[in-house]
Design a protein around this motif. Structure first.
Motif, PDB file in Angstrom:
ATOM      1  N   GLY A   1       0.815  -1.210   0.000  1.00  0.00           N
ATOM      2  CA  GLY A   1       0.000   0.000   0.000  1.00  0.00           C
ATOM      3  C   GLY A   1       0.843   1.251   0.000  1.00  0.00           C
TER       4      GLY A   1
ATOM      5  N   SER B   1       2.509   1.471  -3.660  1.00  0.00           N
ATOM      6  CA  SER B   1       1.681   1.355  -4.856  1.00  0.00           C
ATOM      7  C   SER B   1       1.648   2.697  -5.582  1.00  0.00           C
ATOM      8  CB  SER B   1       0.263   0.913  -4.488  1.00  0.00           C
ATOM      9  OG  SER B   1      -0.340   1.858  -3.637  1.00  0.00           O
TER      10      SER B   1
ATOM     11  N   SER C   1       6.331   8.670 -11.235  1.00  0.00           N
ATOM     12  CA  SER C   1       5.515   9.248 -10.167  1.00  0.00           C
ATOM     13  C   SER C   1       4.653  10.360 -10.745  1.00  0.00           C
ATOM     14  CB  SER C   1       6.389   9.802  -9.033  1.00  0.00           C
ATOM     15  OG  SER C   1       7.187  10.875  -9.498  1.00  0.00           O
ATOM     16  N   LYS C   2       3.605  10.699 -10.025  1.00  0.00           N
ATOM     17  CA  LYS C   2       2.601  11.607 -10.559  1.00  0.00           C
ATOM     18  C   LYS C   2       3.114  13.010 -10.854  1.00  0.00           C
ATOM     19  CE  LYS C   2       0.938  12.756  -5.891  1.00  0.00           C
ATOM     20  NZ  LYS C   2       1.917  11.882  -5.193  1.00  0.00           N
TER      21      LYS C   2
ATOM     22  N   CYS D   1      -3.212   6.746 -15.151  1.00  0.00           N
ATOM     23  CA  CYS D   1      -2.326   5.602 -14.974  1.00  0.00           C
ATOM     24  C   CYS D   1      -2.086   4.960 -16.340  1.00  0.00           C
ATOM     25  CB  CYS D   1      -2.954   4.573 -14.044  1.00  0.00           C
ATOM     26  SG  CYS D   1      -3.207   5.138 -12.347  1.00  0.00           S
TER      27      CYS D   1
ATOM     28  N   GLU E   1      -6.107  12.744  -7.754  1.00  0.00           N
ATOM     29  CA  GLU E   1      -5.138  11.661  -7.623  1.00  0.00           C
ATOM     30  C   GLU E   1      -5.842  10.339  -7.314  1.00  0.00           C
ATOM     31  OE1 GLU E   1      -1.381  10.445  -4.709  1.00  0.00           O
ATOM     32  OE2 GLU E   1      -1.997  12.542  -4.899  1.00  0.00           O
ATOM     33  N   LYS E   2      -5.436   9.278  -8.013  1.00  0.00           N
ATOM     34  CA  LYS E   2      -6.022   7.960  -7.814  1.00  0.00           C
ATOM     35  C   LYS E   2      -4.931   6.905  -7.751  1.00  0.00           C
ATOM     36  CE  LYS E   2     -10.496   8.716 -10.080  1.00  0.00           C
ATOM     37  NZ  LYS E   2     -11.405   8.231 -11.153  1.00  0.00           N
ATOM     38  N   GLN E   3      -5.179   5.871  -6.950  1.00  0.00           N
ATOM     39  CA  GLN E   3      -4.255   4.742  -6.900  1.00  0.00           C
ATOM     40  C   GLN E   3      -4.486   3.868  -8.122  1.00  0.00           C
ATOM     41  OE1 GLN E   3      -3.741   2.820  -3.077  1.00  0.00           O
ATOM     42  NE2 GLN E   3      -3.555   0.822  -4.067  1.00  0.00           N
ATOM     43  N   CYS E   4      -3.406   3.495  -8.789  1.00  0.00           N
ATOM     44  CA  CYS E   4      -3.510   2.730 -10.028  1.00  0.00           C
ATOM     45  C   CYS E   4      -3.887   1.273  -9.749  1.00  0.00           C
ATOM     46  CB  CYS E   4      -2.187   2.773 -10.781  1.00  0.00           C
ATOM     47  SG  CYS E   4      -1.686   4.431 -11.276  1.00  0.00           S
TER      48      CYS E   4
ATOM     49  N   SER F   1       0.394   5.904  -7.543  1.00  0.00           N
ATOM     50  CA  SER F   1      -0.746   6.808  -7.633  1.00  0.00           C
ATOM     51  C   SER F   1      -0.456   7.839  -8.709  1.00  0.00           C
ATOM     52  CB  SER F   1      -1.003   7.515  -6.300  1.00  0.00           C
ATOM     53  OG  SER F   1      -1.426   6.597  -5.314  1.00  0.00           O
TER      54      SER F   1
END
Length: 230
Positions: free
Chosen positions: A33, A36, A113-114, A85, A53-56, A38
């Motif tokens: 976690g 992971s 990274s984002k 993503c 922002e979202k977790q892929c 994002s």
């Protein structure tokens, strides 16, 4: 007595091993976690976008920024940026398509990274090559009735046909365009749609296509030129 002590010892060892395994699983879950990927999920016209922002999901290993520019004779340039993503296969991909009076240029940049995806100008080549295609964009027809033959530009070495549908009006369009060869095999295009979705797979030839393909699958693509010319 000795047997009882041995039994208790084995039970304690077994319990300790179970606890250790459970602890390792917990740590692995926390680490997964924590590390992971994002990425930002947003899109904007004429400027960069940052936010949402979202977790892929599993299988996505890169953050991507897709830049698309549409040039139509006599109209303002449309530029759109989409962040999402992505995968390594999407990285450093450029593609173009054009028909009479309109050209679409797109490129995808990747980063780990984002915050690191660069936004650069889309590479454009306007020099004509030796390939000629019969182009059109017509609504509610099964084939082009009034095609216009044009010379393709830059790396557009294929004549490509496809059909699309406007999601708001359900109007179906058929298009024939000049295109870069990598578009011919794409089954997933990074850019999100404006108001239209691709209805058939891309069908490419080395000359003006005589028919459109009929294999349906739900793949979304940015076909803004259809909206502009409709």
């Amino acid at each position: 007595m000795i047997q009882s002590i041995q039994t208790a010892s084995r039970a304690l060892q077994s319990s300790t091993m179970v606890s250790a395994v459970a602890l390792l699983c917990l740590v692995a879950g926390l680490l997964e976690g924590a590390f992971s990927l994002s990425c930002y999920h947003c899109d904007a016209f004429g400027k960069d976008c940052i936010g949402n922002e979202k977790q892929c999901d599993k299988g996505y290993d890169m953050c991507i920024a897709n830049i698309t520019e549409i040039n139509t004779v006599g109209k303002p340039v449309i530029k759109r940026i989409v962040r999402a993503c992505g995968t390594q296969a999407m990285c450093n991909v450029t593609y173009t398509m054009s028909l009479n009076g309109t050209s679409l240029y797109a490129m995808t940049q990747c980063c780990a990274s984002k915050d690191k995806c660069p936004i650069t100008d889309v590479q454009k080549t306007t020099t004509e090559n030796q390939v000629e295609c019969s182009t059109c964009n017509e609504a509610n027809n099964e084939k082009c009735k009034n095609p216009v033959t044009i010379k393709c530009r830059g790396n557009e070495k294929k004549c490509m046909s496809y059909t699309a549908k406007d999601t708001k009006t359900n109007t179906k369009y058929i298009s024939q365009v000049c295109a870069t060869e990598n578009l011919c095999t794409m089954q997933n295009v990074t850019t999100l749609p404006f108001e239209q979705v691709l209805m058939t797979k891309f069908d490419c030839t080395n000359h003006a296509p005589s028919m459109f393909p009929g294999l349906l699958f739900p793949v979304a693509i940015l076909i803004a030129m259809l909206k502009l010319l409709s």
